[in-house]
Design a protein around this motif. Structure first.
Motif, PDB file in Angstrom:
ATOM      1  N   ARG A  44      48.980  38.431  35.207  1.00  0.00           N
ATOM      2  CA  ARG A  44      49.928  37.491  35.321  1.00  0.00           C
ATOM      3  C   ARG A  44      50.728  37.286  34.048  1.00  0.00           C
ATOM      4  O   ARG A  44      51.949  36.853  33.999  1.00  0.00           O
ATOM      5  CB  ARG A  44      49.566  36.538  36.075  1.00  0.00           C
ATOM      6  N   ARG A  45      49.839  37.234  32.987  1.00  0.00           N
ATOM      7  CA  ARG A  45      50.405  36.873  31.506  1.00  0.00           C
ATOM      8  C   ARG A  45      51.372  38.100  31.221  1.00  0.00           C
ATOM      9  O   ARG A  45      52.540  38.000  30.788  1.00  0.00           O
ATOM     10  CB  ARG A  45      49.455  36.909  30.466  1.00  0.00           C
ATOM     11  N   ALA A  46      50.953  39.210  31.497  1.00  0.00           N
ATOM     12  CA  ALA A  46      51.821  40.564  31.142  1.00  0.00           C
ATOM     13  C   ALA A  46      53.216  40.280  32.025  1.00  0.00           C
ATOM     14  O   ALA A  46      54.113  40.863  31.492  1.00  0.00           O
ATOM     15  CB  ALA A  46      51.016  41.782  31.715  1.00  0.00           C
ATOM     16  N   VAL A  47      53.168  40.134  33.397  1.00  0.00           N
ATOM     17  CA  VAL A  47      54.002  39.893  34.196  1.00  0.00           C
ATOM     18  C   VAL A  47      55.094  39.042  33.579  1.00  0.00           C
ATOM     19  O   VAL A  47      56.245  39.055  33.361  1.00  0.00           O
ATOM     20  CB  VAL A  47      53.833  39.566  35.643  1.00  0.00           C
ATOM     21  N   ASP A  48      54.517  37.500  33.249  1.00  0.00           N
ATOM     22  CA  ASP A  48      55.363  36.639  32.681  1.00  0.00           C
ATOM     23  C   ASP A  48      56.235  37.062  31.353  1.00  0.00           C
ATOM     24  O   ASP A  48      57.167  36.796  31.065  1.00  0.00           O
ATOM     25  CB  ASP A  48      54.646  35.446  32.371  1.00  0.00           C
ATOM     26  N   THR A  49      55.327  37.739  30.491  1.00  0.00           N
ATOM     27  CA  THR A  49      55.965  38.432  29.286  1.00  0.00           C
ATOM     28  C   THR A  49      57.114  39.385  29.630  1.00  0.00           C
ATOM     29  O   THR A  49      58.285  39.286  28.889  1.00  0.00           O
ATOM     30  CB  THR A  49      54.900  39.176  28.357  1.00  0.00           C
ATOM     31  N   LEU A  50      57.004  40.037  30.462  1.00  0.00           N
ATOM     32  CA  LEU A  50      58.117  40.960  31.048  1.00  0.00           C
ATOM     33  C   LEU A  50      59.184  40.302  31.711  1.00  0.00           C
ATOM     34  O   LEU A  50      60.181  40.641  31.140  1.00  0.00           O
ATOM     35  CB  LEU A  50      57.568  42.004  32.315  1.00  0.00           C
ATOM     36  N   ILE A  51      59.053  39.489  32.391  1.00  0.00           N
ATOM     37  CA  ILE A  51      59.932  38.468  32.962  1.00  0.00           C
ATOM     38  C   ILE A  51      60.724  37.868  31.960  1.00  0.00           C
ATOM     39  O   ILE A  51      62.112  37.697  31.655  1.00  0.00           O
ATOM     40  CB  ILE A  51      59.480  37.554  33.943  1.00  0.00           C
ATOM     41  N   THR A  53      34.937  52.717  55.922  1.00  0.00           N
ATOM     42  CA  THR A  53      34.387  52.332  54.783  1.00  0.00           C
ATOM     43  C   THR A  53      34.743  50.691  54.601  1.00  0.00           C
ATOM     44  O   THR A  53      35.796  50.400  54.579  1.00  0.00           O
ATOM     45  CB  THR A  53      34.624  53.014  53.360  1.00  0.00           C
ATOM     46  N   VAL A  54      33.926  49.823  54.075  1.00  0.00           N
ATOM     47  CA  VAL A  54      34.021  48.432  53.803  1.00  0.00           C
ATOM     48  C   VAL A  54      33.698  48.458  52.363  1.00  0.00           C
ATOM     49  O   VAL A  54      32.511  48.533  51.910  1.00  0.00           O
ATOM     50  CB  VAL A  54      33.455  47.749  54.695  1.00  0.00           C
ATOM     51  N   TYR A  55      34.605  47.805  51.482  1.00  0.00           N
ATOM     52  CA  TYR A  55      34.292  47.756  50.051  1.00  0.00           C
ATOM     53  C   TYR A  55      34.224  46.030  49.862  1.00  0.00           C
ATOM     54  O   TYR A  55      35.156  45.396  50.163  1.00  0.00           O
ATOM     55  CB  TYR A  55      35.680  48.171  49.191  1.00  0.00           C
ATOM     56  N   GLU A  56      32.953  45.730  49.287  1.00  0.00           N
ATOM     57  CA  GLU A  56      32.925  44.296  49.106  1.00  0.00           C
ATOM     58  C   GLU A  56      33.127  44.238  47.655  1.00  0.00           C
ATOM     59  O   GLU A  56      32.585  44.959  46.878  1.00  0.00           O
ATOM     60  CB  GLU A  56      31.313  43.880  49.416  1.00  0.00           C
ATOM     61  N   PRO A  57      33.334  42.941  47.199  1.00  0.00           N
ATOM     62  CA  PRO A  57      33.458  42.378  45.802  1.00  0.00           C
ATOM     63  C   PRO A  57      32.256  42.705  45.166  1.00  0.00           C
ATOM     64  O   PRO A  57      31.105  42.204  45.511  1.00  0.00           O
ATOM     65  CB  PRO A  57      33.876  41.049  45.893  1.00  0.00           C
ATOM     66  N   ARG A  58      32.305  43.305  43.781  1.00  0.00           N
ATOM     67  CA  ARG A  58      31.128  43.661  43.009  1.00  0.00           C
ATOM     68  C   ARG A  58      31.347  42.457  41.797  1.00  0.00           C
ATOM     69  O   ARG A  58      30.196  42.568  40.934  1.00  0.00           O
ATOM     70  CB  ARG A  58      31.028  44.777  42.737  1.00  0.00           C
ATOM     71  N   ILE A  59      32.367  41.866  41.533  1.00  0.00           N
ATOM     72  CA  ILE A  59      32.320  40.956  40.539  1.00  0.00           C
ATOM     73  C   ILE A  59      32.763  39.448  40.712  1.00  0.00           C
ATOM     74  O   ILE A  59      32.972  39.111  42.120  1.00  0.00           O
ATOM     75  CB  ILE A  59      33.646  41.297  39.588  1.00  0.00           C
ATOM     76  N   THR A  60      32.420  38.624  39.908  1.00  0.00           N
ATOM     77  CA  THR A  60      32.274  37.019  40.644  1.00  0.00           C
ATOM     78  C   THR A  60      33.887  36.619  40.653  1.00  0.00           C
ATOM     79  O   THR A  60      35.004  37.431  39.897  1.00  0.00           O
ATOM     80  CB  THR A  60      31.810  36.381  39.320  1.00  0.00           C
ATOM     81  N   ALA A  61      33.950  35.722  41.240  1.00  0.00           N
ATOM     82  CA  ALA A  61      35.187  34.940  41.399  1.00  0.00           C
ATOM     83  C   ALA A  61      35.865  34.703  39.782  1.00  0.00           C
ATOM     84  O   ALA A  61      37.074  34.545  39.821  1.00  0.00           O
ATOM     85  CB  ALA A  61      35.254  33.702  42.660  1.00  0.00           C
ATOM     86  N   THR A  62      35.118  34.281  39.054  1.00  0.00           N
ATOM     87  CA  THR A  62      35.594  34.056  37.705  1.00  0.00           C
ATOM     88  C   THR A  62      36.014  35.285  37.177  1.00  0.00           C
ATOM     89  O   THR A  62      37.224  35.010  36.578  1.00  0.00           O
ATOM     90  CB  THR A  62      34.308  33.122  37.029  1.00  0.00           C
ATOM     91  N   GLU A  63      35.362  36.208  37.179  1.00  0.00           N
ATOM     92  CA  GLU A  63      35.749  37.535  36.505  1.00  0.00           C
ATOM     93  C   GLU A  63      37.201  38.101  37.175  1.00  0.00           C
ATOM     94  O   GLU A  63      38.104  38.469  36.446  1.00  0.00           O
ATOM     95  CB  GLU A  63      34.665  38.558  36.408  1.00  0.00           C
ATOM     96  N   ALA A  64      36.964  37.765  38.590  1.00  0.00           N
ATOM     97  CA  ALA A  64      38.510  38.426  39.115  1.00  0.00           C
ATOM     98  C   ALA A  64      39.430  37.392  38.886  1.00  0.00           C
ATOM     99  O   ALA A  64      40.803  38.015  38.260  1.00  0.00           O
ATOM    100  CB  ALA A  64      38.372  38.068  40.612  1.00  0.00           C
ATOM    101  N   ALA A  65      39.382  36.145  38.502  1.00  0.00           N
ATOM    102  CA  ALA A  65      40.419  35.284  38.090  1.00  0.00           C
ATOM    103  C   ALA A  65      40.941  35.797  36.477  1.00  0.00           C
ATOM    104  O   ALA A  65      42.117  35.560  36.532  1.00  0.00           O
ATOM    105  CB  ALA A  65      39.904  33.734  38.232  1.00  0.00           C
ATOM    106  N   GLU A  66      39.932  35.992  35.815  1.00  0.00           N
ATOM    107  CA  GLU A  66      40.500  35.975  34.570  1.00  0.00           C
ATOM    108  C   GLU A  66      41.101  37.301  34.341  1.00  0.00           C
ATOM    109  O   GLU A  66      42.216  37.377  33.735  1.00  0.00           O
ATOM    110  CB  GLU A  66      39.088  36.197  33.910  1.00  0.00           C
ATOM    111  N   ARG A  67      40.864  38.269  35.197  1.00  0.00           N
ATOM    112  CA  ARG A  67      41.605  39.632  35.186  1.00  0.00           C
ATOM    113  C   ARG A  67      42.869  39.422  35.947  1.00  0.00           C
ATOM    114  O   ARG A  67      44.035  40.076  35.168  1.00  0.00           O
ATOM    115  CB  ARG A  67      40.935  40.756  35.876  1.00  0.00           C
ATOM    116  N   LEU A  68      43.042  38.624  36.742  1.00  0.00           N
ATOM    117  CA  LEU A  68      44.239  38.375  37.429  1.00  0.00           C
ATOM    118  C   LEU A  68      45.115  37.823  36.567  1.00  0.00           C
ATOM    119  O   LEU A  68      46.577  37.620  36.542  1.00  0.00           O
ATOM    120  CB  LEU A  68      44.073  37.759  38.700  1.00  0.00           C
ATOM    121  N   ALA A  69      44.685  36.585  35.798  1.00  0.00           N
ATOM    122  CA  ALA A  69      45.263  35.868  34.742  1.00  0.00           C
ATOM    123  C   ALA A  69      45.957  36.654  33.800  1.00  0.00           C
ATOM    124  O   ALA A  69      46.925  36.542  33.268  1.00  0.00           O
ATOM    125  CB  ALA A  69      44.433  34.910  34.272  1.00  0.00           C
ATOM    126  N   GLY A  70      45.103  37.816  33.348  1.00  0.00           N
ATOM    127  CA  GLY A  70      45.719  38.798  32.237  1.00  0.00           C
ATOM    128  C   GLY A  70      46.771  39.577  32.877  1.00  0.00           C
ATOM    129  O   GLY A  70      47.866  39.634  31.860  1.00  0.00           O
TER     130      GLY A  70
END
Length: 481
Positions: free
Chosen positions: A467-474, A448-465
């Motif tokens: 990372r913020r949680a990781v930064d808070t943890l650190i 099976t090959v899974y292709e991205p279904r969301i935009t790069a902008t949405e992916a960046a927003e979710r990853l930024a969220g």
């Protein structure tokens, strides 16, 4: 050479064994469970006898299922799990400290002034995850008797009487000179292990000895640490490609060729394998808790097992604002904060089991995406795709989440557990020197090959969220798991 071989993958939560025929594929399989003990303070240990017994039981079950003779045996191992044992009798002198065990943090703290020196020499950051800190801890606190080694050396000795480890497993100790691929006197001195009788370092393919543990007398001709065996089986041989295995933890490896890459991105530089005296290297990044985080949710009663990830998670459209940093055994690459605990934030009275499952999948996938970005930075080229294997690849929700956050195709192996296939290829090569990697490793064909279904902008927003949680943890220095 067309006879089948027996491939044994001794893992954290169990041993899998396959009988692999070059023409017919897998013709027999066996499994045997292992139950490590998770104790307070980040301690994870297991009875060594349970490891050995699982190897024998799984191997015998696979042979019985195949119903025909095999020509050789290959063995994959956990990499960083260590124990002390008597080389005269083979008797364990301690429990095995599992790779997740954190008790050697005091050893690493003592060695902090030499961390940069050790990383340059061995390719590894100073962390209790690796074998040498655990070996030193055993020598300081448990016993000075016998030898102290990674679990593979003990298993091979029990099976054949030989005292060896392969070059890639040796590279997981932080005692290997990465450039010379030999034990480092300077690293041994740093860890207080000068004078230890360490195993001979051997190639991943070649005759080691013979064993009758599985019934008939068989040569042991393939040895490799588990993640590198999966790397081989997935034919990750060119820069720009990487593989990730989703097991107890998640492990991303990218091939770098015939020389190590020591980059600034927090990944480990290590030996991929040594064949016919020639060493290949890879970059390696780790997520300490993947399936073990799923098991944590299961133990809490949120789900009944990994099979629930898709039906429960698909009952809601998103994580409902919940962010899960599943650092239940600390954060590994690229952060290297093993002292941290996991965090769940954004909970409300409307939070459901589905939101927690979605947040867990995003937490694992976000960490793997961070590893992929680090690998691309160190390689100087973006990853074109990610090849994946392991039990959690059965979750379409997790794999789609991974493709979305990675913004790259995720190619799922036809067999979830490819580590044994990698060590089967090595067993064939060790039996017949004329068999090449191209001969022994089947062509890569994803199921099976899974292709991205969301935009790069949405992916960046979710990853930024995330990372913020990781930064808070650190910043807080911990968290609530």
């Amino acid at each position: 050479m067309t006879a089948p071989v027996l491939a044994v993958d001794q893992g954290t939560s169990g041993t899998k064994a396959l009988v692999v025929c070059p023409e017919r594929g897998v013709i027999g399989a066996g499994t045997s469970e292992v139950r490590p003990r998770h104790l307070s303070g980040g301690l994870v240990e297991v009875d060594p006898a349970e490891l050995y017994e699982s190897v024998v039981a799984a191997g015998r079950a696979a042979l019985a299922a195949a119903g025909e003779p095999v020509a050789a045996v290959g063995l994959a191992n956990q990499g960083e799990t260590v124990l002390a044992w008597d080389p005269g009798t083979g008797r364990p002198l301690t429990d095995a400290l599992v790779w997740q065990d954190r008790r050697a943090e005091t050893v690493c703290a003592d060695l902090a002034p030499r961390a940069d020196e050790l990383r340059q020499l061995t390719g590894l950051p100073l962390d209790p995850y690796f074998a040498a800190p655990k070996m030193t801890w055993i020598r300081r606190h448990l016993t000075r008797d016998g030898v102290v080694t990674t679990s593979d050396a003990w298993l091979v000795h029990r099976l054949t009487g030989a005292y060896v480890t392969d070059a890639a497993t040796a590279g997981r100790t932080q005692l290997l000179d990465l450039d010379r691929v030999d034990w480092s006197p300077a690293a041994l001195d740093a860890f207080g292990l000068t004078g230890e009788h360490l195993p001979e370092i051997v190639d991943a393919a070649g005759p080691v000895g013979t064993t009758s543990a599985f019934g008939p007398e068989l040569p042991l001709t393939g040895l490799l640490v588990d993640q590198q065996a999966a790397l081989l089986a997935q034919r990750v041989t060119e820069p720009g490609t990487a593989k990730c295995t989703y097991g107890t933890g998640a492990f991303l490896l990218a091939q770098t060729g015939d020389r190590p890459r020591r980059g600034p991105s927090g990944l480990v530089s290590c030996v991929a394998w040594r064949l016919a005296g020639r060493t290949s290297y890879c970059l390696d990044g780790q997520v300490y808790t993947a399936a073990s985080a799923v098991r944590w949710l299961t133990d809490l009663g949120v789900i009944s097992g990994a099979a629930d990830l898709d039906p429960v998670g698909s009952a809601v459209p998103d994580s409902g604002g919940v962010t899960f940093v599943p650092a239940l055994a600390g954060l590994a690459a690229p952060w290297w904060r093993g002292d941290l605990r996991g965090s769940l934030t954004g909970l409300g009275l409307d939070t459901t089991a589905g939101h927690l499952v979605r947040a867990l999948c995003e937490g694992v996938a976000a960490q793997v995406a961070a590893l992929a970005d680090a690998a691309a930075a160190d390689l100087g080229t973006p990853l074109t795709a990610l090849r994946v294997d392991g039990g959690l690849t059965r979750s379409a929700l997790l794999m789609q989440t991974q493709a979305d956050l990675l913004q790259r195709p995720v190619e799922v192996s036809a067999l979830p557990d490819v580590t044994a296939l990698g060590v089967a290829a090595l067993a064939r090569m060790g039996l017949d020197p004329d068999v090449t990697v191209d001969d022994a490793v089947p062509a890569w064909r994803p199921v099976t090959v899974y292709e991205p279904r969301i935009t790069a902008t949405e992916a960046a927003e979710r990853l930024a969220g995330f990372r913020r949680a990781v930064d808070t943890l650190i910043r807080s220095g911990g968290g609530a798991s």
